[in-house]
Design a protein around this motif. Structure first.
Motif, PDB file in Angstrom:
ATOM      1  N   UNK A  37       0.818  -1.199   0.000  1.00  0.00           N
ATOM      2  CA  UNK A  37       0.000   0.000   0.000  1.00  0.00           C
ATOM      3  C   UNK A  37       0.861   1.262   0.000  1.00  0.00           C
ATOM      4  N   UNK A  38       1.911   1.252   0.835  1.00  0.00           N
ATOM      5  CA  UNK A  38       2.799   2.416   0.902  1.00  0.00           C
ATOM      6  C   UNK A  38       3.513   2.609  -0.436  1.00  0.00           C
ATOM      7  N   UNK A  39       4.000   1.517  -1.019  1.00  0.00           N
ATOM      8  CA  UNK A  39       4.679   1.589  -2.309  1.00  0.00           C
ATOM      9  C   UNK A  39       3.785   2.233  -3.366  1.00  0.00           C
ATOM     10  N   UNK A  40       2.564   1.704  -3.468  1.00  0.00           N
ATOM     11  CA  UNK A  40       1.644   2.205  -4.487  1.00  0.00           C
ATOM     12  C   UNK A  40       1.292   3.669  -4.220  1.00  0.00           C
ATOM     13  N   UNK A  41       1.005   3.961  -2.955  1.00  0.00           N
ATOM     14  CA  UNK A  41       0.626   5.339  -2.622  1.00  0.00           C
ATOM     15  C   UNK A  41       1.758   6.320  -2.878  1.00  0.00           C
ATOM     16  N   UNK A  42       2.991   5.864  -2.714  1.00  0.00           N
ATOM     17  CA  UNK A  42       4.133   6.751  -2.906  1.00  0.00           C
ATOM     18  C   UNK A  42       4.381   7.010  -4.387  1.00  0.00           C
ATOM     19  N   UNK A  43       4.380   5.951  -5.188  1.00  0.00           N
ATOM     20  CA  UNK A  43       4.821   6.109  -6.570  1.00  0.00           C
ATOM     21  C   UNK A  43       3.730   6.517  -7.539  1.00  0.00           C
ATOM     22  N   UNK A  44       2.493   6.115  -7.247  1.00  0.00           N
ATOM     23  CA  UNK A  44       1.452   6.343  -8.225  1.00  0.00           C
ATOM     24  C   UNK A  44       1.179   7.822  -8.520  1.00  0.00           C
ATOM     25  N   UNK A  45       1.177   8.673  -7.478  1.00  0.00           N
ATOM     26  CA  UNK A  45       0.819  10.066  -7.772  1.00  0.00           C
ATOM     27  C   UNK A  45       1.936  10.883  -8.427  1.00  0.00           C
ATOM     28  N   UNK A  46       3.160  10.347  -8.533  1.00  0.00           N
ATOM     29  CA  UNK A  46       4.254  11.140  -9.105  1.00  0.00           C
ATOM     30  C   UNK A  46       3.957  11.412 -10.586  1.00  0.00           C
ATOM     31  N   UNK A  47       3.996  12.684 -10.999  1.00  0.00           N
ATOM     32  CA  UNK A  47       3.765  12.977 -12.419  1.00  0.00           C
ATOM     33  C   UNK A  47       4.790  12.226 -13.258  1.00  0.00           C
ATOM     34  N   UNK A  48       4.329  11.649 -14.361  1.00  0.00           N
ATOM     35  CA  UNK A  48       5.180  10.738 -15.108  1.00  0.00           C
ATOM     36  C   UNK A  48       6.455  11.410 -15.609  1.00  0.00           C
ATOM     37  N   UNK A  49       6.354  12.680 -15.942  1.00  0.00           N
ATOM     38  CA  UNK A  49       7.519  13.368 -16.496  1.00  0.00           C
ATOM     39  C   UNK A  49       8.658  13.424 -15.460  1.00  0.00           C
ATOM     40  N   UNK A  50       8.291  13.565 -14.178  1.00  0.00           N
ATOM     41  CA  UNK A  50       9.295  13.589 -13.105  1.00  0.00           C
ATOM     42  C   UNK A  50       9.771  12.164 -12.815  1.00  0.00           C
ATOM     43  N   UNK A  51       8.824  11.244 -12.804  1.00  0.00           N
ATOM     44  CA  UNK A  51       9.133   9.824 -12.576  1.00  0.00           C
ATOM     45  C   UNK A  51      10.185   9.353 -13.584  1.00  0.00           C
ATOM     46  N   UNK A  52       9.986   9.781 -14.830  1.00  0.00           N
ATOM     47  CA  UNK A  52      10.857   9.390 -15.929  1.00  0.00           C
ATOM     48  C   UNK A  52      12.302   9.817 -15.657  1.00  0.00           C
ATOM     49  N   UNK A  53      12.453  11.024 -15.152  1.00  0.00           N
ATOM     50  CA  UNK A  53      13.795  11.533 -14.856  1.00  0.00           C
ATOM     51  C   UNK A  53      14.357  10.851 -13.618  1.00  0.00           C
ATOM     52  N   UNK A  54      13.485  10.652 -12.621  1.00  0.00           N
ATOM     53  CA  UNK A  54      13.954  10.139 -11.334  1.00  0.00           C
ATOM     54  C   UNK A  54      14.369   8.671 -11.398  1.00  0.00           C
ATOM     55  N   UNK A  55      13.783   7.913 -12.309  1.00  0.00           N
ATOM     56  CA  UNK A  55      14.052   6.472 -12.337  1.00  0.00           C
ATOM     57  C   UNK A  55      15.296   6.128 -13.164  1.00  0.00           C
ATOM     58  N   UNK A  56      15.974   7.155 -13.699  1.00  0.00           N
ATOM     59  CA  UNK A  56      17.137   6.873 -14.542  1.00  0.00           C
ATOM     60  C   UNK A  56      18.202   6.003 -13.869  1.00  0.00           C
ATOM     61  N   UNK A  57      18.582   6.312 -12.614  1.00  0.00           N
ATOM     62  CA  UNK A  57      19.591   5.454 -11.960  1.00  0.00           C
ATOM     63  C   UNK A  57      19.135   3.997 -11.869  1.00  0.00           C
ATOM     64  N   UNK A  58      17.872   3.819 -11.514  1.00  0.00           N
ATOM     65  CA  UNK A  58      17.331   2.458 -11.403  1.00  0.00           C
ATOM     66  C   UNK A  58      17.332   1.779 -12.773  1.00  0.00           C
ATOM     67  N   UNK A  59      17.017   2.576 -13.799  1.00  0.00           N
ATOM     68  CA  UNK A  59      16.997   2.055 -15.170  1.00  0.00           C
ATOM     69  C   UNK A  59      18.372   1.574 -15.590  1.00  0.00           C
ATOM     70  N   UNK A  60      19.405   2.345 -15.240  1.00  0.00           N
ATOM     71  CA  UNK A  60      20.769   1.926 -15.593  1.00  0.00           C
ATOM     72  C   UNK A  60      21.073   0.582 -14.950  1.00  0.00           C
ATOM     73  N   UNK A  61      20.560   0.407 -13.756  1.00  0.00           N
ATOM     74  CA  UNK A  61      20.795  -0.842 -13.018  1.00  0.00           C
ATOM     75  C   UNK A  61      20.072  -2.019 -13.674  1.00  0.00           C
TER      76      UNK A  61
END
Ligand SMILES: Nc1ncnc2c1ncn2[C@@H]1O[C@H](COP(=O)(O)OP(=O)(O)OP(=O)(O)O)[C@@H](O)[C@H]1O
Ligand SMILES: [Mg+2]
Lengths: 219, 343
Positions: A59-83
């Motif tokens: 529940x916490x995971x979903x509540x935390x990540x779902x509301x993030x605007x996708x354009x910001x999410x896209x930038x923020x997930x770059x490190x994870x994406x490299x991994x």
């Protein structure tokens, strides 16, 4: 008209790439969302696999990540994406980021549809001695299938939207195409062609989803 | 007769609705013993704890205290796979039928067979046999929403019986049905009991249901069983207020209050209430005695009921004539019939 003929090959190619991105992220995000959403439903209090701690984490995971605007999410997930996929830009990264965002979005859609199953039906299955896993497979998912299909249709359209935004990090597809050639080079024909194609694609997806759901619901 | 289901000082408490509140006591220290092959009724008003009690029997809910034995197994002590295996031996039907709408009638009936691992061919044969039994042969491929409520409940019954359970639990199984359909479903349950020897526990808030099929009955109020006995005894001699109120819903009980006033206004003479069970005597004896004494009377209230094939009468008559003659006539009636004057 001439220009339209000229851009047609590119337009078609980019449409194909967009559909590929949508399909690939739908596959991963769809499975992810189904698992997380079903997880939320069955682990909550009174669920067939009641697990308060697991429920809380999901529940916490979903509540935390779902509301993030996708354009910001896209930038923020770059490190994870490299991994995970080895890069923080390009089509592969776009698929990764969309699938991840879609997992959280679809999870809520799935959960909401499962909540609407009458609890008595699940109770009836429990009374036959069915295991929780069997109940998930044979009762929970099939009983909510119609609404789930509509929910997924809604999600696919959101994914088409995200795939266009992903053009910003160099993900190929209609979004990138429209930004690069339409927006940056002031070519309204490109922009409008991309728009028309997207509208058609979305209409087709919605029609297909409606048809399928109606079949399942037998009305 | 052997005991089939035994509840020994069973309680069920639910966590309080608000933090720091008192827990909700749904079932409070209930002990019951249900015989092999009987139809056992549990009656009570809404919120009395009937559904909770029945869900404890097949352990859809764990008990808070006490023990429940079904057959040779203490089911209240089981968890996981061992519990699920016992649950396959207890069928359950519900007020809202709770059929799977993603499956046809046949698919619903086959469900418990899949759970116990019956092979496909055998499953098909058994489903056919069950649908035949409940009178739905030919509707195998229909979907639940294409059936009437009564038919859906028949499917529910077929499903509950699929895995050959020894016990059938019915939670308000007829409460969503009209009187005629209720009668049909109750007849079917009676047949299940008679022909298959299944022990049935019926939960209801309708006394009709109890008098129609239950051999014995327990009356519940606020989580407790306040009265138990054969249906006939509870019906003819209820001891608690709740039981009396339930009995009054089927028998037009003694006239009271306004009703009595109205009866007095409409009829001349003295009002007497005659009550009799099936222990030999009947109203005929009273009528005969009054006729022989030459007193005039007429029936003004009440009726004769059939409870599990046994009679129970509660009649009020208005009698006109010489007071001494009336008293003399009534004095000779003898045992088996009680006559009481309504003053
Ligand atoms: N899961 C639950 N959590 C909390 N309280 C519950 C739960 N189930 C039942 N209760 C409470 O227990 C009491 C008994 O409920 P139950 O459903 O057993 O009554 P009932 O006799 O079946 O009533 P009805 O005729 O309305 O079905 C009620 O006060 C109810 O609110
Ligand atoms: Mg109930």
């Amino acid at each position: 008209m001439n220009e339209l003929v000229q851009i047609l090959p590119d337009l078609l190619e980019q449409t194909g790439i967009m559909l590929w991105i949508v399909a690939a992220s739908l596959l991963f995000g769809g499975i992810g969302g189904l698992v997380v959403g079903t997880g939320l439903f069955v682990t909550r209090t009174g669920g067939v696999l009641q697990q308060p701690v697991v429920w809380w984490v999901l529940n916490v995971l979903v509540n935390t990540f779902r509301p993030i605007p996708f354009i910001i999410f896209l930038a923020a997930m770059q490190p994870l994406g490299r991994l995970v996929v080895g890069k923080g830009i390009g089509t592969e990264y776009a698929i990764f980021a969309i699938a991840l965002a879609a997992t959280f979005g679809i999870a809520r859609i799935v959960e909401q549809n499962l909540v609407s199953i009458p609890s008595g039906v699940i109770e009836a299955a429990r009374s036959t001695g069915a295991s929780p896993w069997r109940i998930i497979r044979t009762v929970i998912i099939p009983e909510a299938l119609g609404p789930l299909v509509l929910g997924f249709t809604f999600a696919i359209i959101a994914i088409v939207d995200m795939s266009a935004v992903a053009g910003l990090v160099g993900g190929q597809g209609l979004g990138n195409y429209a930004i690069t050639y339409g927006y940056r080079q002031f070519d309204p024909v490109v922009t409008w062609s991309a728009l028309v194609v997207i509208v058609i694609v979305v209409q087709l997806i919605q029609a297909l989803g409606n048809l399928l759901a109606r079949r399942i619901l037998r009305r | 007769m052997t005991q089939h289901i035994v509840l020994d000082r069973v309680s069920k408490r639910f966590p309080p609705a608000k933090r720091g509140g008192d827990p909700i006591v749904a079932v409070d220290d209930v002990s019951l013993s249900i015989e092999q092959g009987e139809v056992f009724g549990i009656i009570g008003y809404s919120g009395a704890g009937k559904s909770t009690l029945v869900r404890l029997i097949n352990q859809l809910e764990p008990v808070t205290e006490g023990a429940i034995r079904v057959g040779d197994v203490e089911i209240s002590g089981l968890r996981g796979k061992a519990l699920r295996e016992q649950q396959t031996r207890i069928g359950m039907i519900f007020q809202r039928f709770n059929l799977l709408h993603s499956r046809t009638v046949a698919g619903n009936v086959a469900y418990p067979l899949e759970v116990v691992g019956v092979p496909r061919a055998e499953r098909r044969r058994r489903v056919e046999e069950l649908l035949e039994f409940v009178g739905l042969a030919g509707r195998a491929d229909a979907y639940p929403e294409q059936l009437s409520g009564g038919q859906q409940q028949r499917v529910g019954i077929a499903r509950a019986l699929a895995a050959n359970p020894q016990v059938l639990l019915a939670d308000e199984a007829t409460s969503a049905l009209d009187p005629e359909t209720t009668a049909e479903v109750l007849d079917l349950l009676a047949r299940v009991n008679r022909e298959l020897g299944v022990t049935i526990v019926v939960i209801t808030h309708e006394m009709e249901v109890i008098t129609r099929i239950a051999d014995r009955v327990a009356v519940m109020e606020a989580g407790r069983v306040v009265e138990t006995g054969s249906t006939y005894d509870v019906f003819t001699r209820p001891t608690t207020d709740v039981a009396k109120r339930f009995v009054a819903t089927v028998v037009r009980a003694l006239p009271e209050g306004d009703e009595l006033v109205a009866l007095r206004a409409q009829h001349e003479g003295r009002l007497f209430t005659i009550s009799f069970t099936d222990e030999g005597a009947s109203e005929a004896r009273v009528f005969g005695a009054l006729a022989r004494a030459g007193v005039d009377f007429n029936l003004v209230h009440g009726g004769v009921d059939d409870i599990q094939g046994r009679v129970y009468g509660l009649l009020t008559i208005a009698v006109r004539g010489d007071a001494a003659a009336i008293d003399a006539a009534l004095a000779q009636i003898g045992p088996g019939v009680t006559v009481e004057e309504q003053r």
